[in-house]
Design an enzyme around this catalytic site. Structure first.
Site, PDB file in Angstrom:
ATOM      1  N   GLU A 162      -7.945  -1.906  44.650  1.00 52.86           N
ATOM      2  CA  GLU A 162      -7.643  -0.458  44.659  1.00 52.86           C
ATOM      3  C   GLU A 162      -7.172  -0.016  46.039  1.00 52.86           C
ATOM      4  O   GLU A 162      -6.287   0.835  46.160  1.00 52.86           O
ATOM      5  CB  GLU A 162      -8.851   0.352  44.190  1.00 52.86           C
ATOM      6  CG  GLU A 162      -9.412  -0.033  42.817  1.00 52.86           C
ATOM      7  CD  GLU A 162      -8.375  -0.174  41.713  1.00 52.86           C
ATOM      8  OE1 GLU A 162      -7.292   0.433  41.811  1.00 52.86           O
ATOM      9  OE2 GLU A 162      -8.643  -0.916  40.744  1.00 52.86           O
ATOM     10  N   TYR A 166       0.086  -8.231  36.170  1.00 53.25           N
ATOM     11  CA  TYR A 166      -0.824  -8.458  37.301  1.00 53.25           C
ATOM     12  C   TYR A 166      -0.638  -9.866  37.881  1.00 53.25           C
ATOM     13  O   TYR A 166      -0.329 -10.047  39.052  1.00 53.25           O
ATOM     14  CB  TYR A 166      -2.286  -8.314  36.862  1.00 53.25           C
ATOM     15  CG  TYR A 166      -2.748  -6.898  36.650  1.00 53.25           C
ATOM     16  CD1 TYR A 166      -2.381  -6.186  35.507  1.00 53.25           C
ATOM     17  CD2 TYR A 166      -3.570  -6.255  37.568  1.00 53.25           C
ATOM     18  CE1 TYR A 166      -2.812  -4.889  35.293  1.00 53.25           C
ATOM     19  CE2 TYR A 166      -4.012  -4.949  37.374  1.00 53.25           C
ATOM     20  CZ  TYR A 166      -3.635  -4.277  36.233  1.00 53.25           C
ATOM     21  OH  TYR A 166      -4.058  -2.986  36.039  1.00 53.25           O
TER      22      TYR A 166
HETATM   23  N1  BES Z   1      -4.124   1.172  38.224  1.00 52.37           N
HETATM   24  C1  BES Z   1      -5.009   0.275  37.581  1.00 52.37           C
HETATM   25  C2  BES Z   1      -5.676   0.859  36.371  1.00 52.37           C
HETATM   26  C3  BES Z   1      -4.709   1.290  35.294  1.00 52.37           C
HETATM   27  C4  BES Z   1      -3.621   0.510  34.938  1.00 52.37           C
HETATM   28  C5  BES Z   1      -4.924   2.470  34.616  1.00 52.37           C
HETATM   29  C6  BES Z   1      -2.739   0.943  33.947  1.00 52.37           C
HETATM   30  C7  BES Z   1      -4.056   2.888  33.638  1.00 52.37           C
HETATM   31  C8  BES Z   1      -2.956   2.137  33.297  1.00 52.37           C
HETATM   32  C9  BES Z   1      -6.070  -0.258  38.532  1.00 52.37           C
HETATM   33  O1  BES Z   1      -5.626  -0.428  39.832  1.00 52.37           O
HETATM   34  C10 BES Z   1      -6.468  -1.625  38.056  1.00 52.37           C
HETATM   35  O2  BES Z   1      -5.633  -2.472  38.041  1.00 52.37           O
HETATM   36  N2  BES Z   1      -7.719  -1.801  37.689  1.00 52.37           N
HETATM   37  C11 BES Z   1      -8.231  -3.086  37.259  1.00 52.37           C
HETATM   38  C12 BES Z   1      -8.934  -3.740  38.421  1.00 52.37           C
HETATM   39  C13 BES Z   1      -8.549  -5.039  38.850  1.00 52.37           C
HETATM   40  C14 BES Z   1      -7.436  -5.798  38.343  1.00 52.37           C
HETATM   41  C15 BES Z   1      -9.321  -5.660  39.962  1.00 52.37           C
HETATM   42  C16 BES Z   1      -9.220  -2.837  36.149  1.00 52.37           C
HETATM   43  O3  BES Z   1      -9.471  -1.675  35.839  1.00 52.37           O
HETATM   44  O4  BES Z   1      -9.748  -3.770  35.585  1.00 52.37           O
HETATM   45 ZN    ZN Z   2      -4.245  -1.987  39.912  1.00 54.02          ZN
END
Ligand code: BES
Ligand code: ZN
Length: 632
Positions: free
Chosen positions: A328, A411
């Protein structure tokens, strides 16, 4: 209130890389970020027509109504528009509009167009503003606004006070803020929020002074974000929360009973900010605070500027899951500073961030841990590709007509694209380029095509052999994994992989060995085990490793998933308490999917549990699980 100003047409249509500096009445410069006008930068998920008229600043004045589970008040929007523009189109979803006026209070005509419920696009709100370049909208969010979750006291750790949090990404903020809800339309914002005592409000902006006691049992909190952000990054949380400073510029909020555990888990945050700055340049947002939310939060984390939102499920007691904080935090560069212009370019946010996250972990904890995380990510990609083959959704660029195939692509494949470039050009050269990319596009939207053009202009620089080795277009637009991928080091999990291989003959790993493993190693083990294990085998493993009693939620989730896939009755009670207490979609959805995949055994269990737990989940989670359990 911000002064009204008009922007020349040329600035509106600017597609270059520089910000336009607009003089405002106070004499301070205000940065208005450009709108991209290329075809691939047109946001099909927004009704806005930013080339005609765009929002530059949002001023909210809202009252939180916990009894009514709703909020309402006014939004004053500053607008930059073509001289001949007579209307501005905003996004809205379920908002009740009470009145619209110009800055001087004269009523303006407006119209809410046809609703597109599917996908949450909502309805256009068109305001006939005439010559006005400021509009004031009095409105109320719907009780079931999808961005918002209103928690009962029972859903909090303290159990005494209600709680509210929002989740804007990707297109949910239009359910509580009437603005142009598109990542390519950056806006500054300010807010005044009132809430009943003793609740405290935080937002993804800098708090302005102490809260004001209104004398009616309520307090007013003020916030300001003076750097332009994509509107999905406007976020709010309110509850019985307390703050603990971690350093001069970092700190953490949580409910009082969780604050010690939360602060201990994120204790390395300042070191992470220092590492991130050393890698890719100064942290440009001032403070970096976090809030650990109640377990209903549907994501692991959300990179809301100056106030990262975190699930409490990452608290393991040993910082083993704090890669979440690194992730984050990294979004403060990739995502919040340079933002995907449209959601088809999500990998520009998430893939670049996942690479950056890994580099922060390497700085803090060393190459070994970083390589282990990278190996887990690579296994994700391989699992996904094994499942879906070279489906179009395995390209990084994901236009709307392509079915997404899950997080492993944007990702993990995204991160491996950067890792591969790094391995080819060398770390020093790669890091210099990545830092310069953030610099060149700071506070601006970007597309995949812009990223590739930037790589060619500033990294490849006409080196035909290098161009060929990088396979840039294959990575971004092609399916699957390009042949030049920089694979993870083979030995990252040597001991664990040997234990996995030994399982069929020798049974579970010895408990002493398990105890010596870090969480990445345990996760690797649980993922590597055979998919089919009989009840006796599962019982023996649980006896030896204490999995059902585990307190690391990533490990517990993998164990429950494995056991449920084998119809192992003994984990059903733990599954039920887990699903009743955790709303994080990444955990909840797969467990329900596994149960639903287990026919007569699993389906009744899934339906029974979901009937009980559904009311406690955020709309993001129910949106996914409804489809899994009800097949709707
Ligand atoms: N920005 C994302 C969460 C998100 C993505 C919300 C797409 C809505 C739509 C956040 O940064 C994220 O990637 N969170 C991951 C954490 C991680 C990969 C360490 C999660 O929530 O699991
Ligand atoms: Zn993210």
């Amino acid at each position: 209130m911000r002064p009204i100003f008009t922007l020349p047409l040329a600035a509106l249509l600017l597609t270059g890389t520089a910000c336009t500096t607009m003089p405002v009445a106070t004499g301070e410069p205000s940065m208005v970020a450009p709108i991209l006008t290329s075809a691939d930068a047109v946001d099909t998920l927004s009704y806005a027509q930013p080339q005609v008229a765009r929002v530059t600043h949002v001023a909210l004045d809202l009252a939180l109504d916990f009894a009514g589970k709703s909020l309402g008040g006014t939004a004053v929007l500053d607008i930059a528009a073509r001289d001949d523009a007579e209307a501005i189109v905003l996004d809205s979803n379920g908002l009740r509009i009470d009145s619209v006026t110009d800055g001087a209070g004269n009523a303006l005509d407006y119209e809410i167009g046809a609703m597109v419920a599917e996908g949450g696009k909502g309805a256009p709100l068109t305001i006939r503003m005439g010559d006005a370049r400021q509009v004031r909208i009095a409105y109320r969010a719907a009780e079931n606004a999808e961005a918002l979750q209103w928690l009962s006291p029972a859903q909090t750790a303290g159990g005494e006070h209600p709680y509210l949090f929002s989740q804007g990404q990707a297109i949910l903020n239009r359910t509580w803020i009437p603005t142009q809800d598109s990542p390519g339309i950056r806006q500054t914002w300010e807010a005044r929020i009132t809430a009943p005592k003793p609740l405290t409000v935080v937002m993804s902006g800098i708090a302005q002074g102490a809260p004001e006691d209104l004398g009616n049992g309520r307090r007013a909190f003020r916030f300001e974000m003076d750097k332009s952000v994509p509107p999905y990054l406007i976020a709010i949380a309110a509850g019985d929360i307390e703050f603990r400073a971690l350093s001069d510029r970092t700190g953490v909020w949580s409910e009082p009973s969780m604050l010690d555990a939360a602060a201990a888990e994120v204790a390395d945050t300042e070191r992470m900010v220092v590492a991130a700055e050393k890698l890719y340049g100064p942290y440009r947002w001032g403070r970096y605070d976090m809030i650990v939310l109640p377990p209903a939060f549907p994501y692991g984390g959300m990179e809301n500027p100056v106030m990262t939102f975190l699930t409490p499920t990452f608290i393991a007691g040993d910082k083993s899951l704090n890669g979440l904080v690194a992730h984050e935090l990294a979004h403060s560069w990739s995502g919040n500073l340079v933002t995907n212009a449209v959601w088809a370019d999500s990998w520009l946010n998430e893939g670049v961030t996942s690479y950056f996250e890994n580099r922060i972990l390497e700085e803090l904890y060393g190459k070994e841990r970083a390589e282990q995380e990278a190996a887990l990510a690579f296994a994700n990609i391989e699992d996904t590709l094994a499942e879906v083959g070279n489906a179009p959704g395995t390209a990084l660029y994901q236009p709307e007509n392509v079915d997404p195939v899950g997080s492993a692509i944007i990702y993990d494949k995204g991160a491996y694209f950067l890792r591969t470039m790094e391995s080819i050009v060398g770390r020093e050269r790669f890091d210099a380029w990545l830092e310069s990319w953030f610099d060149r596009h700071a506070f601006e939207p970007a597309t995949s095509a812009m990223m590739l053009a930037d790589i060619r202009a500033n990294l490849v620089r006409g080196d035909a052999a290098l161009e060929k080795r990088l396979m840039l277009d294959e990575w971004v637009y092609g399916p699957g994994l390009p042949g030049n991928v920089a694979r993870p080091a083979a030995g990252a999990f040597a001991e664990v992989d040997a234990a996995v291989a030994a399982y069929p003959a020798s049974g579970p790993v010895a408990s002493a060995r398990w105890a010596s493993w870090n969480s990445a190693e345990r996760q690797r083990y649980l993922r590597g085990l055979p998919q089919e294990i009989d009840a006796a085998g599962l019982a023996a493993m649980d006896r030896s490793l204490g999995l059902t009693q585990g307190t690391n939620n990533e490990e517990l989730f993998l164990w429950l998933n494995l056991a449920l896939a084998n119809r192992y009755d003994a984990v059903v009670p733990r599954t039920e308490t887990f699903l009743a207490n955790v709303g994080r979609r990444k955990f909840v959805a797969p467990l329900f999917a596994t149960l639903m995949g287990e026919g007569e055994w699993g389906r009744p269990i899934a339906r029974r549990i979901y009937a009980r737990t559904r009311p406690s989940y955020h709309a993001v989670t129910t949106g996914t699980v409804d489809r899994i359990v009800n097949g709707s």
